[in-house]
Design a protein around this motif. Structure first.
Motif, PDB file in Angstrom:
ATOM      1  N   VAL A  19      -3.819  -5.790 -15.722  1.00 20.31           N
ATOM      2  CA  VAL A  19      -3.218  -4.648 -15.048  1.00 20.31           C
ATOM      3  C   VAL A  19      -2.017  -5.119 -14.242  1.00 20.31           C
ATOM      4  CG1 VAL A  19      -5.292  -3.253 -14.871  1.00 20.31           C
ATOM      5  CG2 VAL A  19      -4.741  -4.843 -13.045  1.00 20.31           C
ATOM      6  N   ILE A  20      -1.056  -4.240 -14.130  1.00 24.17           N
ATOM      7  CA  ILE A  20       0.115  -4.492 -13.287  1.00 24.17           C
ATOM      8  C   ILE A  20       0.226  -3.350 -12.293  1.00 24.17           C
ATOM      9  CG2 ILE A  20       2.609  -4.758 -13.187  1.00 24.17           C
ATOM     10  CD1 ILE A  20       2.498  -5.934 -15.996  1.00 24.17           C
ATOM     11  N   LEU A  21       0.203  -3.710 -11.031  1.00 22.74           N
ATOM     12  CA  LEU A  21       0.379  -2.732  -9.959  1.00 22.74           C
ATOM     13  C   LEU A  21       1.806  -2.846  -9.459  1.00 22.74           C
ATOM     14  CD1 LEU A  21      -2.963  -3.325  -8.018  1.00 22.74           C
ATOM     15  CD2 LEU A  21      -2.537  -1.970 -10.076  1.00 22.74           C
ATOM     16  N   ARG A  22       2.430  -1.694  -9.279  1.00 27.65           N
ATOM     17  CA  ARG A  22       3.856  -1.699  -8.963  1.00 27.65           C
ATOM     18  C   ARG A  22       4.128  -1.178  -7.564  1.00 27.65           C
ATOM     19  NH1 ARG A  22       5.988  -2.792 -13.880  1.00 27.65           N
ATOM     20  NH2 ARG A  22       4.656  -2.231 -15.643  1.00 27.65           N
ATOM     21  N   CYS A  23       5.161  -1.721  -6.989  1.00 27.11           N
ATOM     22  CA  CYS A  23       5.535  -1.383  -5.620  1.00 27.11           C
ATOM     23  C   CYS A  23       7.060  -1.382  -5.528  1.00 27.11           C
ATOM     24  CB  CYS A  23       4.938  -2.424  -4.667  1.00 27.11           C
ATOM     25  SG  CYS A  23       5.542  -2.375  -2.972  1.00 27.11           S
ATOM     26  N   VAL A  24       7.583  -0.423  -4.803  1.00 20.51           N
ATOM     27  CA  VAL A  24       9.004  -0.452  -4.460  1.00 20.51           C
ATOM     28  C   VAL A  24       9.088  -0.590  -2.949  1.00 20.51           C
ATOM     29  CG1 VAL A  24      11.213   0.752  -4.504  1.00 20.51           C
ATOM     30  CG2 VAL A  24       9.626   0.995  -6.420  1.00 20.51           C
ATOM     31  N   PRO A  25       9.427  -1.783  -2.459  1.00 23.50           N
ATOM     32  CA  PRO A  25       9.518  -1.987  -1.013  1.00 23.50           C
ATOM     33  C   PRO A  25      10.728  -1.243  -0.438  1.00 23.50           C
ATOM     34  CG  PRO A  25       9.329  -4.074  -2.210  1.00 23.50           C
ATOM     35  CD  PRO A  25       9.647  -3.010  -3.210  1.00 23.50           C
ATOM     36  N   ILE A  26      10.814  -1.212   0.867  1.00 25.19           N
ATOM     37  CA  ILE A  26      11.960  -0.622   1.531  1.00 25.19           C
ATOM     38  C   ILE A  26      13.191  -1.472   1.208  1.00 25.19           C
ATOM     39  CG2 ILE A  26      12.960  -0.089   3.800  1.00 25.19           C
ATOM     40  CD1 ILE A  26      10.066   0.594   4.674  1.00 25.19           C
ATOM     41  N   SER A  27      14.305  -0.810   0.939  1.00 25.03           N
ATOM     42  CA  SER A  27      15.409  -1.458   0.227  1.00 25.03           C
ATOM     43  C   SER A  27      16.008  -2.667   0.934  1.00 25.03           C
ATOM     44  CB  SER A  27      16.508  -0.438  -0.068  1.00 25.03           C
ATOM     45  OG  SER A  27      17.023   0.081   1.141  1.00 25.03           O
ATOM     46  N   ASN A  28      16.103  -2.696   2.226  1.00 22.84           N
ATOM     47  CA  ASN A  28      16.748  -3.834   2.874  1.00 22.84           C
ATOM     48  C   ASN A  28      15.738  -4.859   3.401  1.00 22.84           C
ATOM     49  OD1 ASN A  28      15.770  -2.129   4.850  1.00 22.84           O
ATOM     50  ND2 ASN A  28      17.398  -2.582   6.303  1.00 22.84           N
ATOM     51  N   HIS A  29      14.477  -4.692   3.023  1.00 23.55           N
ATOM     52  CA  HIS A  29      13.456  -5.635   3.480  1.00 23.55           C
ATOM     53  C   HIS A  29      13.487  -6.906   2.642  1.00 23.55           C
ATOM     54  CE1 HIS A  29      10.721  -2.700   5.901  1.00 23.55           C
ATOM     55  NE2 HIS A  29      11.966  -2.755   6.340  1.00 23.55           N
ATOM     56  N   LEU A  30      13.070  -7.991   3.282  1.00 24.23           N
ATOM     57  CA  LEU A  30      13.177  -9.296   2.644  1.00 24.23           C
ATOM     58  C   LEU A  30      11.829  -9.942   2.359  1.00 24.23           C
ATOM     59  CD1 LEU A  30      16.057 -10.733   4.856  1.00 24.23           C
ATOM     60  CD2 LEU A  30      16.255  -9.627   2.620  1.00 24.23           C
ATOM     61  N   TYR A  31      10.768  -9.431   3.003  1.00 23.19           N
ATOM     62  CA  TYR A  31       9.452 -10.053   2.895  1.00 23.19           C
ATOM     63  C   TYR A  31       8.494  -9.045   2.286  1.00 23.19           C
ATOM     64  CZ  TYR A  31      11.470 -13.466   6.062  1.00 23.19           C
ATOM     65  OH  TYR A  31      12.276 -14.413   6.626  1.00 23.19           O
ATOM     66  N   PHE A  32       7.679  -9.495   1.373  1.00 23.89           N
ATOM     67  CA  PHE A  32       6.819  -8.589   0.623  1.00 23.89           C
ATOM     68  C   PHE A  32       5.404  -9.156   0.579  1.00 23.89           C
ATOM     69  CE2 PHE A  32      10.737  -6.745  -0.333  1.00 23.89           C
ATOM     70  CZ  PHE A  32      11.594  -7.717  -0.797  1.00 23.89           C
ATOM     71  N   TYR A  33       4.439  -8.244   0.577  1.00 21.05           N
ATOM     72  CA  TYR A  33       3.042  -8.648   0.709  1.00 21.05           C
ATOM     73  C   TYR A  33       2.151  -7.777  -0.181  1.00 21.05           C
ATOM     74  CZ  TYR A  33       5.261  -9.980   5.143  1.00 21.05           C
ATOM     75  OH  TYR A  33       6.132 -10.470   6.093  1.00 21.05           O
ATOM     76  N   TRP A  34       1.044  -8.346  -0.590  1.00 23.02           N
ATOM     77  CA  TRP A  34      -0.046  -7.589  -1.191  1.00 23.02           C
ATOM     78  C   TRP A  34      -1.315  -7.852  -0.389  1.00 23.02           C
ATOM     79  CZ3 TRP A  34       0.272  -3.779  -4.634  1.00 23.02           C
ATOM     80  CH2 TRP A  34       1.383  -3.725  -5.470  1.00 23.02           C
ATOM     81  N   TYR A  35      -2.032  -6.760  -0.133  1.00 22.58           N
ATOM     82  CA  TYR A  35      -3.334  -6.792   0.506  1.00 22.58           C
ATOM     83  C   TYR A  35      -4.286  -5.985  -0.373  1.00 22.58           C
ATOM     84  CZ  TYR A  35      -1.181  -8.321   4.929  1.00 22.58           C
ATOM     85  OH  TYR A  35      -0.516  -9.019   5.907  1.00 22.58           O
ATOM     86  N   ARG A  36      -5.569  -6.229  -0.179  1.00 31.00           N
ATOM     87  CA  ARG A  36      -6.534  -5.377  -0.870  1.00 31.00           C
ATOM     88  C   ARG A  36      -7.664  -5.001   0.086  1.00 31.00           C
ATOM     89  NH1 ARG A  36     -10.407  -9.113  -4.827  1.00 31.00           N
ATOM     90  NH2 ARG A  36     -11.721  -9.863  -3.126  1.00 31.00           N
ATOM     91  N   GLN A  37      -8.332  -3.912  -0.247  1.00 26.61           N
ATOM     92  CA  GLN A  37      -9.468  -3.452   0.565  1.00 26.61           C
ATOM     93  C   GLN A  37     -10.549  -2.949  -0.373  1.00 26.61           C
ATOM     94  OE1 GLN A  37      -8.728  -0.145   3.262  1.00 26.61           O
ATOM     95  NE2 GLN A  37     -10.162  -1.000   4.743  1.00 26.61           N
ATOM     96  N   ILE A  38     -11.609  -3.719  -0.482  1.00 30.03           N
ATOM     97  CA  ILE A  38     -12.777  -3.272  -1.224  1.00 30.03           C
ATOM     98  C   ILE A  38     -13.439  -2.168  -0.414  1.00 30.03           C
ATOM     99  CG2 ILE A  38     -15.047  -3.983  -2.085  1.00 30.03           C
ATOM    100  CD1 ILE A  38     -13.783  -6.784  -2.520  1.00 30.03           C
ATOM    101  N   LEU A  39     -13.973  -1.176  -1.099  1.00 30.67           N
ATOM    102  CA  LEU A  39     -14.535  -0.005  -0.437  1.00 30.67           C
ATOM    103  C   LEU A  39     -15.504  -0.387   0.676  1.00 30.67           C
ATOM    104  CD1 LEU A  39     -14.612   3.106  -0.537  1.00 30.67           C
ATOM    105  CD2 LEU A  39     -16.587   2.911  -2.047  1.00 30.67           C
ATOM    106  N   GLY A  40     -15.214   0.104   1.876  1.00 34.11           N
ATOM    107  CA  GLY A  40     -16.099  -0.135   3.010  1.00 34.11           C
ATOM    108  C   GLY A  40     -15.916  -1.477   3.689  1.00 34.11           C
ATOM    109  N   GLN A  41     -14.938  -2.264   3.208  1.00 35.85           N
ATOM    110  CA  GLN A  41     -14.742  -3.587   3.787  1.00 35.85           C
ATOM    111  C   GLN A  41     -13.373  -3.704   4.455  1.00 35.85           C
ATOM    112  OE1 GLN A  41     -15.840  -6.851   1.219  1.00 35.85           O
ATOM    113  NE2 GLN A  41     -17.515  -5.693   0.271  1.00 35.85           N
ATOM    114  N   LYS A  42     -13.080  -4.893   4.955  1.00 30.82           N
ATOM    115  CA  LYS A  42     -11.833  -5.104   5.690  1.00 30.82           C
ATOM    116  C   LYS A  42     -10.631  -5.134   4.755  1.00 30.82           C
ATOM    117  CE  LYS A  42     -14.159  -8.334   8.847  1.00 30.82           C
ATOM    118  NZ  LYS A  42     -14.131  -9.725   9.365  1.00 30.82           N
TER     119      LYS A  42
END
Lengths: 115, 113
Positions: A19-42
């Motif tokens: 699978v490929i998950l896609r994101c369009v960050p804010i245009s002038n931002h320089l740092y990008f991150y991925w986080y995840r949250q399993i249901l009911g967890q942090k």
């Protein structure tokens, strides 16, 4: 107001599929991150990306995961062979500078369901 | 990173001030206090941050004790839309990139009529 956009909002995939998950960050931002949250967890950090390379990654971000900024606007997270335990909300975020100096803006997430 | 302790849940009447406490007794001198919130499985939203001085913006105020071992986030006039999980995060303020946010379990704030 500028925002981080993520597509799709919900993805269902069979175990073992890529699978490929896609994101369009804010245009002038320089740092990008991925986080995840399993249901009911942090909310858990996966990876940060700056200057076209990974700057930090967590133990979760193993060889099955990869990130890419293919065209200067999109930021993608690829899971090579999905497992049931990859089912979670995946959040993309971006910041103008390193997140400790400015706020990080998060997208609304992609809900990944692996069946 | 310094560990934070927050109450699991709090209730607040609409229109009243919501005061959300956070303990960070092991905080170091170069660590900032950040607050984010998450409304029902949406992406986390930045609220405010500070080092040692009290801070205020259009969303909230942040009160940090003089010894910096605890802080309080204040939503001056809570509305139903402020119902969310509020996260207190302590992290070093580096100038480089790749500074991850470490989310705990936060405080579930419920604003009621």
């Amino acid at each position: 107001e500028p925002e981080v956009t993520q597509t799709p909002s919900h993805q269902v995939t069979q175990m073992g599929q890529e699978v490929i998950l896609r994101c369009v960050p804010i245009s002038n931002h320089l740092y990008f991150y991925w986080y995840r949250q399993i249901l009911g967890q942090k909310v858990e950090f996966l990876v940060s990306f700056y200057n076209n390379e990974i700057s930090e990654k967590s133990e979760i971000f193993d060889d099955q995961f990869s990130v890419e900024r293919p065209d200067g606007s999109n930021f993608t997270l690829k899971i090579r062979s999905t497992k049931l335990e990859d089912s979670a909300m995946y959040f993309c975020a971006s910041s103008l500078q390193g997140v400790m100096n400015t706020e990080a803006f998060f997208g609304q997430g992609t809900r990944l369901t692996v069946v | 990173d310094a560990k934070t302790t927050q109450p699991t849940s709090m209730d607040c009447a609409e229109g009243r001030a919501a005061n959300l406490p956070c303990n960070h007794s092991t905080i170091s001198g170069n660590e900032y206090v950040y607050w984010y919130r998450q409304i029902h499985s949406q992406g986390p939203q930045y609220i405010i941050h500070g080092l040692k001085n009290n801070e205020t913006n259009e969303m909230a105020s942040l009160i940090i004790t003089e010894d910096r071992k605890s802080s309080t986030l204040i939503l001056p006039h809570a509305t139903l839309r402020d119902t969310a999980v509020y996260y207190c995060i302590v992290r070093v303020g580096l100038t480089g990139g790749g500074n991850k946010l470490t989310f705990g379990t936060g405080t579930q704030l419920k604003v009621e009529l």
